[in-house]
Design a protein around this motif. Structure first.
Motif, short mmCIF file in Angstrom:
data_model
loop_
_atom_site.label_atom_id
_atom_site.label_comp_id
_atom_site.label_asym_id
_atom_site.label_seq_id
_atom_site.Cartn_x
_atom_site.Cartn_y
_atom_site.Cartn_z
N ASP A 1 2.95 9.75 -10.03
CA ASP A 1 2.19 9.82 -11.28
C ASP A 1 1.35 11.09 -11.35
O ASP A 1 1.21 11.68 -12.42
N GLU A 2 0.78 11.51 -10.23
CA GLU A 2 -0.07 12.70 -10.19
C GLU A 2 0.71 14.01 -10.21
O GLU A 2 0.28 14.99 -10.79
N HIS A 3 1.87 14.03 -9.53
CA HIS A 3 2.60 15.29 -9.32
C HIS A 3 3.92 15.40 -10.08
O HIS A 3 4.58 16.43 -9.99
N GLY A 4 4.29 14.35 -10.76
CA GLY A 4 5.56 14.37 -11.49
C GLY A 4 6.70 13.83 -10.66
O GLY A 4 6.52 13.48 -9.49
N ASN B 1 1.60 6.44 -6.97
CA ASN B 1 0.44 7.26 -7.32
C ASN B 1 0.75 8.74 -7.17
O ASN B 1 0.36 9.55 -8.03
N TYR B 2 1.44 9.10 -6.09
CA TYR B 2 1.81 10.51 -5.89
C TYR B 2 2.72 10.97 -7.03
O TYR B 2 2.53 12.04 -7.60
N ASP C 1 0.82 -1.21 0.00
CA ASP C 1 0.00 0.00 0.00
C ASP C 1 0.86 1.26 0.00
O ASP C 1 0.59 2.21 -0.75
N ARG C 2 1.90 1.30 0.82
CA ARG C 2 2.77 2.47 0.86
C ARG C 2 3.54 2.62 -0.45
O ARG C 2 3.75 3.74 -0.92
N ALA C 3 3.94 1.51 -1.04
CA ALA C 3 4.62 1.57 -2.34
C ALA C 3 3.69 2.17 -3.38
O ALA C 3 4.11 3.03 -4.18
N GLU C 4 2.44 1.74 -3.36
CA GLU C 4 1.46 2.31 -4.30
C GLU C 4 1.25 3.79 -4.05
O GLU C 4 1.08 4.57 -4.99
N VAL D 1 4.01 12.96 0.25
CA VAL D 1 3.20 11.76 0.08
C VAL D 1 2.47 11.51 1.39
O VAL D 1 3.10 11.43 2.44
N PRO D 2 1.14 11.45 1.35
CA PRO D 2 0.37 11.27 2.59
C PRO D 2 0.85 10.07 3.40
O PRO D 2 1.04 8.98 2.87
#
Length: 96
Positions: free
Chosen positions: A35-38, A32-33, A25-28, A49-50
């Motif tokens: 991918d969204e933010h560059g 994901n962060y 989950d943390r790896a994802e 990253v939250p």
């Protein structure tokens, strides 16, 4: 050996989930962060990253990627050897 931030920018979920303390989950979350933010420009970016704090960032930066399970196996073997030595010392003490 500390990883370069570019290692994090090219890492896969599988690479990251092999780090002790970083599960799937943390790896994802990292992927994901990213991918969204560059791409991350430095390790301080990972704080965004939250759920990530300094300790988790150190785990990612300094951890053994994809080798954590092998390292754990080696540690277990070494510990087993130490236990054997302790038993031998205890036996010697009992005989004395």
């Amino acid at each position: 050996m500390a990883k370069d931030i570019n290692d994090l920018n090219s890492a896969t979920v599988e690479d990251l989930e092999g780090i002790q303390g970083i599960g799937h989950d943390r790896a994802e979350d990292i992927i994901n962060y990213r991918d969204e933010h560059g791409p991350f420009t430095d390790w301080d970016d990972v704080k965004e990253v939250p759920g990530f704090d300094e300790g988790m960032i150190r785990a990612v930066r300094d951890g053994e990627w994809g080798e954590a399970s092998e390292a754990d196996d080696d540690d277990d073997d070494e510990m087993g050897g130490e236990d054997d030595e302790d038993e031998t010392e205890s036996d010697a003490d009992a005989e004395a």
